[in-house]
Design a protein around this motif. Structure first.
Motif, PDB file in Angstrom:
ATOM      1  N   THR A 116     -37.990  46.062 -89.904  1.00  0.00           N
ATOM      2  CA  THR A 116     -36.759  46.894 -90.028  1.00  0.00           C
ATOM      3  C   THR A 116     -37.285  48.430 -89.604  1.00  0.00           C
ATOM      4  OG1 THR A 116     -37.308  47.464 -91.970  1.00  0.00           O
ATOM      5  CG2 THR A 116     -35.737  45.483 -91.793  1.00  0.00           C
ATOM      6  N   LYS A 117     -36.263  49.238 -89.625  1.00  0.00           N
ATOM      7  CA  LYS A 117     -36.572  50.675 -89.411  1.00  0.00           C
ATOM      8  C   LYS A 117     -37.051  50.942 -88.194  1.00  0.00           C
ATOM      9  CE  LYS A 117     -36.587  51.431 -94.319  1.00  0.00           C
ATOM     10  NZ  LYS A 117     -37.386  52.137 -95.561  1.00  0.00           N
ATOM     11  N   HIS A 118     -36.642  50.523 -87.031  1.00  0.00           N
ATOM     12  CA  HIS A 118     -37.283  50.537 -85.741  1.00  0.00           C
ATOM     13  C   HIS A 118     -36.888  52.131 -85.260  1.00  0.00           C
ATOM     14  CE1 HIS A 118     -36.594  50.970 -81.257  1.00  0.00           C
ATOM     15  NE2 HIS A 118     -38.033  50.018 -81.265  1.00  0.00           N
ATOM     16  N   ASP A 119     -35.883  52.662 -85.984  1.00  0.00           N
ATOM     17  CA  ASP A 119     -35.712  54.074 -85.611  1.00  0.00           C
ATOM     18  C   ASP A 119     -36.829  55.118 -86.123  1.00  0.00           C
ATOM     19  OD1 ASP A 119     -34.254  54.893 -88.595  1.00  0.00           O
ATOM     20  OD2 ASP A 119     -34.140  53.018 -87.940  1.00  0.00           O
ATOM     21  N   THR A 153     -35.834  45.447 -85.856  1.00  0.00           N
ATOM     22  CA  THR A 153     -34.446  45.820 -86.212  1.00  0.00           C
ATOM     23  C   THR A 153     -34.133  47.253 -86.520  1.00  0.00           C
ATOM     24  OG1 THR A 153     -34.295  45.406 -88.731  1.00  0.00           O
ATOM     25  CG2 THR A 153     -33.854  43.482 -87.031  1.00  0.00           C
ATOM     26  N   SER A 154     -33.039  47.818 -86.623  1.00  0.00           N
ATOM     27  CA  SER A 154     -32.597  49.005 -87.254  1.00  0.00           C
ATOM     28  C   SER A 154     -31.389  48.913 -87.511  1.00  0.00           C
ATOM     29  CB  SER A 154     -32.800  50.201 -86.149  1.00  0.00           C
ATOM     30  OG  SER A 154     -32.137  51.221 -86.632  1.00  0.00           O
ATOM     31  N   LYS A 156     -29.817  51.405 -88.957  1.00  0.00           N
ATOM     32  CA  LYS A 156     -29.116  52.420 -88.623  1.00  0.00           C
ATOM     33  C   LYS A 156     -28.576  52.636 -87.174  1.00  0.00           C
ATOM     34  CE  LYS A 156     -30.477  57.494 -88.830  1.00  0.00           C
ATOM     35  NZ  LYS A 156     -31.365  58.355 -89.119  1.00  0.00           N
ATOM     36  N   GLU A 157     -29.359  52.022 -86.269  1.00  0.00           N
ATOM     37  CA  GLU A 157     -29.064  52.131 -84.816  1.00  0.00           C
ATOM     38  C   GLU A 157     -28.360  50.607 -84.317  1.00  0.00           C
ATOM     39  OE1 GLU A 157     -32.520  53.197 -82.704  1.00  0.00           O
ATOM     40  OE2 GLU A 157     -32.466  55.474 -83.504  1.00  0.00           O
ATOM     41  N   GLY A 158     -28.195  49.738 -85.060  1.00  0.00           N
ATOM     42  CA  GLY A 158     -27.574  48.492 -84.802  1.00  0.00           C
ATOM     43  C   GLY A 158     -28.503  47.754 -84.044  1.00  0.00           C
ATOM     44  N   ILE A 159     -29.694  47.839 -83.821  1.00  0.00           N
ATOM     45  CA  ILE A 159     -30.698  47.140 -83.203  1.00  0.00           C
ATOM     46  C   ILE A 159     -31.150  45.793 -83.701  1.00  0.00           C
ATOM     47  CG2 ILE A 159     -32.869  47.226 -81.961  1.00  0.00           C
ATOM     48  CD1 ILE A 159     -32.822  50.152 -81.975  1.00  0.00           C
TER      49      ILE A 159
END
Length: 305
Positions: A116-119, A153-154, A156-159
């Motif tokens: 997670t947290k790709h952003d 995934t992110s 926050k960014e929907g990735i």
């Protein structure tokens, strides 16, 4: 009598979702006293036979056979374990990921790794492997080469959210990982209006507060249900012994069967093909280091008890 699925257990009540496909609300049930006499407790994920009572509640009369039973978290009939680890805040911890993988392998669960947290990737140097720092791309290649499916995934960014959601369709899944890695945020992104509680990371401790306090199955629109389990950073090797640990490292298998001694622990035994493979670069140094660390923990625990 009707059958249903236990989606939550709290304060002596079991919340059962009917399998008739007509009701969307769970039924608050008590378990019959016969279970206590037999030393059996219904679990979230159990398929049960229940009976409605006059007050609009119900009683659990029978627990149908389980395919899987996990101790921690306490849940039954899981099809898929999604190991949720953040790329940063807290930093990606590969030894801890390896420890979770040992537990899912020992339980015989299909496992998917979700980073997670790709952003936050622009601020990330790499992942902690226990002995050195490896790049995020190296970490991803390592676990995919072993045979694990993996999604970045992110919330926050929907990735990557849709990709993970597709894997959960029609299954009972469990999300597991440290506190603060974004399990609840990911589920909030998957289920509109869910609004699970999330918390900021303590930068001093490098982890989040335990925002999830009990196991509960959350229904998805694609027919799946997923458990957001209480976060934890420590796992005890309750179900794995020293001789069985090697089998929980998938990439050891083709080499372990060529070792001279059956039950080889890959320490100092002569003609150990696993150790040879690691020295030749066929097995990642970080994974072998995790194996040795866990073997030591298991042996120490055995000596204490």
């Amino acid at each position: 009598m009707p059958t249903g699925l236990i989606v939550k257990a709290l304060s002596g009540y079991y919340y059962v979702l009917s399998e008739d496909g007509q009701s969307t609300d769970s039924i608050q049930c008590r378990a019959r006293g016969i279970f206590k006499k037999r030393g059996i407790s219904p679990l979230v994920g159990d398929r049960v036979v229940y009976e409605l009572t006059e007050n609009g509640e119900g009683t659990v009369d029978e627990i149908l056979p389980r395919t899987v039973e996990l101790i921690r978290p306490p849940i039954a009939n899981v099809d898929l374990a999604v190991l949720v680890f953040s790329i940063d805040e807290p930093a990606l911890n590969l030894p801890l990921l390896d420890k979770f993988l040992v537990h899912t392998e020992s339980a015989g669960l299909e496992t998917h790794i979700c980073l997670t947290k790709h952003d936050l990737t622009k601020d990330v140097d790499g992942a902690e492997s226990g002995e050195s720092t490896v790049s995020l791309d190296e970490a991803i290649r390592l676990y995919e080469s072993i045979g694990y499916s993996l999604t970045v995934t992110s919330a926050k960014e929907g990735i990557g959210v849709t990709s993970v959601l597709d894997r959960l369709a029609g299954r009972i899944s469990v999300f597991a990982g440290q506190s603060g890695v974004g399990k609840s945020s990911l589920l909030n992104a998957m289920v509109p209006g869910l609004q699970l509680e999330t918390n900021q990371i303590s930068m001093k401790l490098g982890r989040g507060k335990h925002t999830t306090r009990h196991v509960e199955l959350i229904r998805l629109q694609n027919g799946g249900v997923v458990a957001d389990t209480p976060g934890f950073s420590q796992l005890d090797f309750l179900q794995v012994d020293a001789e069985g640990l090697s089998a929980c490292f998938r990439e050891f298998a083709p080499y372990a069967e060529q070792c001279r001694f059956r039950g080889c622990l890959h320490l100092h035994e002569p003609d150990c093909k696993v150790r040879e493979a690691q020295e030749e670069g066929q097995i990642a140094a970080s994974r072998f280091a995790s194996y040795l660390q866990f073997l030591g923990e298991i042996r120490d625990k055995k000596r204490r008890y």
